[in-house]
Design a protein around this motif. Structure first.
Motif, short mmCIF file in Angstrom:
data_model
loop_
_atom_site.label_atom_id
_atom_site.label_comp_id
_atom_site.label_asym_id
_atom_site.label_seq_id
_atom_site.Cartn_x
_atom_site.Cartn_y
_atom_site.Cartn_z
N GLN A 135 -9.63 7.66 -5.93
CA GLN A 135 -8.97 7.97 -4.66
C GLN A 135 -7.49 7.61 -4.71
O GLN A 135 -6.63 8.38 -4.26
N TYR A 136 -7.17 6.45 -5.26
CA TYR A 136 -5.77 6.01 -5.35
C TYR A 136 -4.95 6.99 -6.20
O TYR A 136 -3.80 7.31 -5.86
N LYS A 169 -3.18 -0.04 -2.31
CA LYS A 169 -3.00 0.97 -1.26
C LYS A 169 -2.40 0.38 0.01
O LYS A 169 -1.94 1.13 0.88
N GLY A 204 -7.71 -3.10 -5.78
CA GLY A 204 -7.67 -1.69 -5.39
C GLY A 204 -7.24 -1.52 -3.95
O GLY A 204 -6.44 -0.62 -3.61
N MET A 224 -12.52 3.88 -5.82
CA MET A 224 -11.21 3.47 -5.33
C MET A 224 -10.09 3.92 -6.26
O MET A 224 -9.03 4.37 -5.81
N GLU A 251 -2.32 6.16 -14.15
CA GLU A 251 -1.49 6.97 -13.24
C GLU A 251 -0.41 7.72 -14.01
O GLU A 251 -0.22 8.94 -13.83
#
Length: 431
Positions: A102-103, A183, A179, A99, A343
């Protein structure tokens, strides 16, 4: 993400959980006493688990249910349940890893490896906080990977390695739910579905996670133009249908947290303004430092301020002998903070000076985790892999422990509903 890659990381996470005590081979965190007793009682007894003297096992059992069911199904085997829990935890952490990747839209192998390592080693700079606290004249708990001052102020935020080794039930489900939330922040139709698993798997995390969800909902309701759409989504079939289940779980748990316990194990408000030097050091090394370096990137995101306010307030409330409400309750917010750090670091690299600050705090936290890992390895080598000295097996059952004055007080009160046949949950279950 390819199946082969997921299988590889599942194996790595499985080995990590074995290293952390799963399977009874390596040195275990003290909380494995509880894990053994709960898991083995779920295998041994009918459900719900009822002990002698009208006592009901009352705990957030979500992470134990599937492994215990497999152990019960396959010959009432504690060994199968124990190893099933290790596999179950590894599956959960593999889902978290997928997750996060993917995020963040992570593609390169080294960045994926970075996500794996950060999931295990991320935490606050607790050791730096201890050194500063001693430097200003206090008796700090130096060398601890948990506490800045365990002698007087029982407040800490667990690093990932520490939490996953001893309190995985508080970590995996909240991380998965967070998670999904990150999203789908404006998908209010699934908010109850997001929160409900925490209620039965990580009740302390549930308390503060619900605060995040409600704050996001309230802000959007106040600031968005289409309020009717927000309210319509909130009262979705999924949310409304799950409310009765939530109520049943709350009634079940209420037998524990509303039951009679020694006063010092109950709720308490802590006046951190009387310990202002400690509080300022604690919040700086545990999360404010990270958030300062994230501010420019996240200053327009209301979730940033919700997370900040919640983490600032958590140390003011205490519950339990070791104040697990603080250390476990902050896990959802700190997971979101961790993902934001990854991130930003992956987006700008070390070209951005703020990422140097994030990297420095992370390195202090990683040293904390490495100290814990080193201690585990050294002790296991001294004892021998699989040696009984590595294990926390004092409690192979909680039967007879409830209210027992001869056992440690948290073990006598933390996991039960006393006189449960008179409790509302039992009366509802009979009907």
């Amino acid at each position: 993400m390819k199946k082969e890659e997921l299988l590889l990381f599942f194996v790595l996470f499985f080995l990590f959980f074995v290293f952390g005590g799963g399977g009874d081979l390596f040195v275990q965190d003290f909380d494995w006493n509880k894990h053994h007793a709960i898991l083995y009682d779920l295998v041994k007894f009918d459900w719900p688990v009822v002990y002698s003297n009208d006592v009901l096992l009352t705990y957030y059992l979500g992470q134990y249910i599937v492994p215990a069911f497999l152990g019960k199904l396959l010959g009432h085997s504690n060994l199968i349940a124990l190893w099933s829990m290790t596999v179950w935890n590894a599956i959960g952490l593999t889902i978290v890893y997928a997750m996060v990747c993917q995020y963040l839209q992570v593609k390169s192998a080294w960045k994926k490896a970075g996500v794996f390592l950060i999931l295990i080693f991320w935490g606050g700079a607790t050791n730096l906080g201890s050194m500063v606290y001693q430097w200003i004249g206090h008796d700090a708990t130096l060398g601890s990977y948990k506490w800045i001052d365990s002698n007087r102020i029982l407040i800490h935020f667990a690093g990932n390695l520490d939490a996953l080794r001893g309190a995985f039930q508080h970590v995996i489900v909240p991380w998965i739910s967070c998670g999904i939330f990150m999203k789908n922040r404006k998908k209010y139709s699934i908010y109850v579905m997001l929160a409900l698993p925490l209620l039965f798997s990580s009740t302390f995390g549930f308390v503060y996670y619900v605060g995040i969800l409600l704050a996001c909902f309230a802000w959007d309701l106040l600031t968005e133009k289409d309020k009717k759409k927000i309210l319509g989504s909130t009262f979705s079939f999924a949310n409304v249908a799950l409310i009765p289940i939530s109520c049943v779980i709350l009634v079940y748990l209420s037998g524990n947290f509303l039951g009679e316990k020694p006063y010092y194990m109950g709720w308490d408000l802590l006046n951190m303004f009387c310990r202002l030097d400690f509080y300022l050091i604690f919040i700086t090394v545990e999360f404010v430092g990270y958030m300062i370096f994230l501010y420019k990137e996240k200053k327009k995101d209301i979730l940033f301020y919700i997370i900040l306010c919640e983490l600032l307030l958590i140390p003011f409330v205490s519950l339990g002998l070791y104040n697990d409400l603080c250390s476990r309750g902050g896990i959802p917010a700190r997971f979101i903070l961790m993902v934001w750090c990854i991130e930003q670091f992956y987006k700008y690299g070390l070209k951005n000076w703020r990422n140097f600050g994030i990297a420095i705090i992370f390195m202090f936290g990683a040293v904390n985790a490495m100290d814990e890992a080193t201690e585990t390895v050294q002790t296991t080598i001294e004892n021998g892999i699989g040696d009984e000295r590595n294990l926390q097996l004092e409690w192979e059952s909680f039967d007879g422990w409830a209210g027992n004055p001869d056992v440690r007080v948290d073990n006598a009160y933390n996991y039960y509903t006393m006189n449960y046949s008179e409790h509302l949950f039992y009366r509802i279950a009979r009907k």
